[in-house]
Design an enzyme around this catalytic site. Structure first.
Site, PDB file in Angstrom:
ATOM      1  CE  LYS A  98      -0.695  -0.119   4.983  1.00  0.00           C
ATOM      2  NZ  LYS A  98      -0.062   1.101   5.503  1.00  0.00           N
ATOM      3  CB  THR A  99       4.045   2.203   1.619  1.00  0.00           C
ATOM      4  OG1 THR A  99       3.548   1.811   2.895  1.00  0.00           O
ATOM      5  CG2 THR A  99       4.841   3.476   1.763  1.00  0.00           C
ATOM      6  CG  ASP A 117      -0.675   4.660   5.073  1.00  0.00           C
ATOM      7  OD1 ASP A 117      -1.468   3.723   4.830  1.00  0.00           O
ATOM      8  OD2 ASP A 117       0.544   4.499   5.241  1.00  0.00           O
ATOM      9  CD  GLU A 118      -1.371   2.074   8.938  1.00  0.00           C
ATOM     10  OE1 GLU A 118      -2.383   1.347   9.076  1.00  0.00           O
ATOM     11  OE2 GLU A 118      -0.212   1.619   8.872  1.00  0.00           O
ATOM     12  CD  GLN A 141      -2.627  -4.468   8.891  1.00  0.00           C
ATOM     13  OE1 GLN A 141      -1.611  -4.060   9.429  1.00  0.00           O
ATOM     14  NE2 GLN A 141      -2.728  -4.623   7.577  1.00  0.00           N
ATOM     15  NE  ARG A 198       2.711  -6.222  10.712  1.00  0.00           N
ATOM     16  CZ  ARG A 198       2.194  -5.573   9.694  1.00  0.00           C
ATOM     17  NH1 ARG A 198       2.825  -4.572   9.149  1.00  0.00           N
ATOM     18  NH2 ARG A 198       1.023  -5.930   9.184  1.00  0.00           N
TER      19      ARG A 198
END
Length: 755
Positions: free
Chosen positions: A42-43, A228-229, A263, A619
């Site tokens: 996504k980044t 983002d997030e 998340q 992760r």
DNA sequence: CGTAAATGTTTTTTT
DNA sequence: AACATTTACG
């Protein structure tokens, strides 16, 4: 470079992107929702989209507002965009919500009755102020702890409720009292020209709502907003985006949000998962893109993550997949206690390092910061370099806060909290009594605390020693303020503060190792200030450099200090781990009560804990090890006997290599008559009693016998006992004959059988 | 007013 | 166990 970019250069921005990623990058005008599973790039999408918008002339750099979760993420994103574009990204707004708000408020705060030099309070400053308000209102501080009250206030602010709105929405004595405190707290913040973290957001919302011309200006400025997030935004942030993107459907509303409902782990600080779940309803013309291909982990890790999250209700369906191979099974290891856990993990790390793995490829995650201590002890003993993210942060250390408060009060003479902090540090003989007199004098006269202190003879009831001491102190401060006004660099000013106030001398006279450490911390702060001076030297228009410096460092999070590739093992909480990846991950302390945390169990927020587990698992790139201890000391006190986390039971057994399970468990389960034993082989026995059957994990709950008061029972570890109580939630109290101890056990999980 | 002992509090997670 | 806050005493 001309506007019309050659096609091949555009193509290079899309190179190596998969279909959905590409669709998100080239999306034109209008709202866009990107549902991005863990590790789905996504980044990368955000970075490429920003570059694409600029390269195609859809936006100029100054028209981009990109919101990230941490300053470090912002910095990385800016760098990556810069690399793609090959030119400066300075005009772009790439930063956190809070940093963007500070920047806006530097211009707009005067409209709300603050000056541009407003002070930003961190949580501990805010808590102090709440405590003062509680005292002043004579509220019972046993029933109303500052922390709890501040939480309520923060909660209200996150929902954009001012004291009046809060009062009207809540009933009951307790809440009404909190409304009183909230009202006073807010009034005092304002009178001290100070804002807490929540105010930064709320005040920008206020400005944009109250002043249509300001709103129009920012709406015009930010032609493209990327967030983002998004799953971790709260209501205030939601409203802020609405105002900036424009809530008029006839406008383009170029708002792109990226997130993963799986998340969402910050509801405790007001994050509202419905922001992302309802995005389609809020922006009906929104295009949705799903990223499900994972580029980070092997299939074993992804399958485990998918299996965990499947236990939650209400998810947007997503299935991560990868074209990488299977990978090794996930190791689940049981240890005797937290020290054994530490030795095990560190021992494994030593082995890996010997095999040539870099320490910076390894991370250790835990649920609570307190768990880092044992790991640190062990790492220090084995001389393995490590860094801890979180816990006591640099800017929260007492000496740093003192130094910062000195600078703060120089610029903001109304800041009672900072004044209180520094007036008697180092000792100047100005104690609680004298300080209270000065504060109440200032409040009665309606003057800044600085002015009250400047004229100590005018403060009623102040003793002669205090008058003299305060006078000397204020002489020093006035002297320093004069130099600040002359525009002395922040680093020099800070150094002068530390010397001339006697702060450094006092520390040096202590001659302790501790004091030496503090001096070094202060030197580091001076360095930070000098770097700031250096960075701003080329900006001659910048005024109030001290205040800008203070506003800047007040938003530095510990996550921002993480260093990559420095040959250190990294330790952090699961929350801090969000957004990161490591080839080798250890997840420690997977016990009921630790993770999931006992308070989550009490409050019924298990789904969020499970999402945290999902974050932790995803992760890991190629190796994941999960550990749990049979007993663990809490508060340094009596050991607590913890059962393995329920999340371990949710891991498919064929993905797991279970190690070190002690004797007794299997036997007890068999005695309880667990059905369908299977896959024993995957649970390698730890020498002694044989592995626990897999089915017991899956079916444990329904296989559990029920207990009654007075039942004689046998426990695999504690021996014979008698049930002395049955509590709700499947908890039985058993008194054991061996040592006379009484223990609470979960009937469904504990290795006990009726005699 | 300052120090030292006693007492209380904390451990969820953080911008 | 570690830290903050309150209390007792000099």
């Amino acid at each position: 470079m001309p506007d019309a970019a050659p096609a091949d250069r555009l193509e290079s921005l899309l190179d190596g992107l998969n279909e959905p990623q590409r669709a998100a990058v080239v999306h034109g005008e209008g709202p866009l929702l990107v549902l991005a599973g863990a590790g789905s790039g996504k980044t990368r999408v955000l970075v490429h989209r920003i570059a694409f918008l600029i390269r195609t002339g859809q936006a100029r750099p100054g028209e981009i507002l990109a919101i990230t979760f941490t300053n470090k993420a912002a910095q990385e994103m800016r760098e990556r965009v810069g690399m793609l574009l090959g030119h400066s990204t300075r005009a772009m707004w790439v930063m956190t919500f809070h940093a963007a708000c500070v920047r806006i408020l530097r211009s707009e705060a005067p409209r709300l009755g603050y000056t541009r030099q407003f002070t930003i309070y961190d949580t501990s400053d805010s808590r102090r102020l709440v405590k003062r308000c509680l005292d002043e209102l004579d509220v019972d501080s046993k029933r109303f702890t500052p922390a709890a009250v501040l939480n309520q206030i923060s909660d209200a602010k996150n929902k954009l409720r001012d004291p009046d709105a809060y009062r009207q929405l809540v009933g009951g004595y307790y809440e009404q009292t909190i409304a009183d405190v909230y009202e006073r707290y807010q009034a005092q913040l304002h009178s001290m020209n100070a804002m807490d973290f929540d105010d930064l957001l709320n005040n920008v919302v206020n400005v944009l709502q109250l002043f249509p011309e300001v709103r129009a200006r920012y709406q015009a400025t930010f032609r493209h907003i990327l967030v983002d997030e998004y799953q971790d935004t709260n209501h205030a942030q939601y409203r802020l985006l609405q105002l900036l993107a424009g809530d008029d459907p006839s406008l383009p509303r170029n708002l792109m949000v990226v997130g993963d409902d799986g998340q969402s782990v910050y509801s405790f600080r007001g994050a509202d998962i419905s922001n992302i779940l309802n995005f389609q309803d809020d922006y009906q013309d929104a295009v949705t893109v799903k990223l499900e291909q994972n580029y980070r982990s092997n299939q074993t890790i992804l399958s485990a993550a998918n299996a965990i999250i499947a236990h939650n209700r209400a998810q947007i369906p997503k299935t991560l997949w990868t074209d990488q191979g299977e990978g090794d099974p996930i190791v689940v290891r049981e240890l005797e206690d937290e020290h054994a856990e530490g030795r095990y993990v560190v021992g494994e790390i030593e082995r890996l390092v010997e095999e040539g793995v870099s320490r910076s490829e390894i991370a250790i995650f835990y649920r609570t910061n307190a768990q880092s201590r044992v790991m640190e002890d062990t790492l220090v003993r084995r001389e393995i370099a490590y860094q801890v993210i979180g816990g006591t942060k640099f800017y929260e250390r007492a000496e740093i806060k003192d130094a910062v408060s000195y600078l703060t009060i120089l610029g903001n003479g109304q800041d009672v909290v900072s004044f209180t902090r520094v007036v008697n540090s180092p000792r100047r003989g100005i104690g609680q009594t004298s300080l209270s007199r000065v504060i109440s004098h200032a409040q009665t006269m309606g003057i800044p605390i600085w002015e009250a202190a400047e004229d100590p003879l005018g403060v009623p009831g102040l003793g002669s020693a205090a008058v003299k001491s305060l006078g000397r102190f204020m002489d020093t401060m006035n002297n320093l303020r004069a130099r600040m006004d002359e525009g002395v660099p922040v680093g020099d000013l800070l150094e002068a503060v530390l010397h001339e106030t006697g702060y450094l001398d006092a520390l040096e006279n202590e001659r302790s190792i501790e004091a030496q450490g503090r001096i070094e911390n202060l030197q580091e702060l001076v360095e930070v200030a000098r770097e700031f001076d250096h960075a701003t030297a080329e900006d001659p228009e910048l005024e109030d450099t001290v205040d800008v410096f203070l506003q800047q460092i007040s938003l530095v999070a510990d996550a921002d200090t993480r260093e990559d590739d420095t040959g250190m093992v990294t330790l952090m909480t699961l929350h801090n781990a969000k957004g990161l990846e490591y080839p080798i991950v250890y997840l420690i302390g997977c016990e009921e009560g630790v993770f999931p945390h006992s308070r989550s169990i009490e409050e019924g927020t298990l789904e969020e804990e499970r999402r945290l587990m999902y974050v932790g698992i995803t992760r890991a790139m190629r190796s994941l090890t999960i550990s749990h201890a049979r007993r663990r000391a809490v508060f340094g006190g009596a050991p607590n006997y913890g059962l393995p986390s329920r999340f371990l039971a949710e891991l498919p057994t064929d993905l797991v290599d279970r190690q070190g399970t002690a004797s007794g468990w299997g036997a007890a389960t068999v005695a309880a008559g667990a059905p369908r034993p299977r896959a024993m082989s995957s649970w390698s026995s730890g020498g002694g009693g044989g592995g626990r059957s897999a089915s017991a994990w899956d079916e444990g709950q329904q296989a559990a016998p029920s207990f009654r008061m007075g039942d004689d029972v046998v426990h695999a570890a504690f021996g014979d006992g008698v049930v002395t109580g049955v509590e709700g939630g499947g908890v039985v109290v058993v008194r054991f004959a061996s040592d006379g101890s009484e223990r609470k056990l979960m009937a469904d999980y504990a290795p006990i059988t009726k005699k």
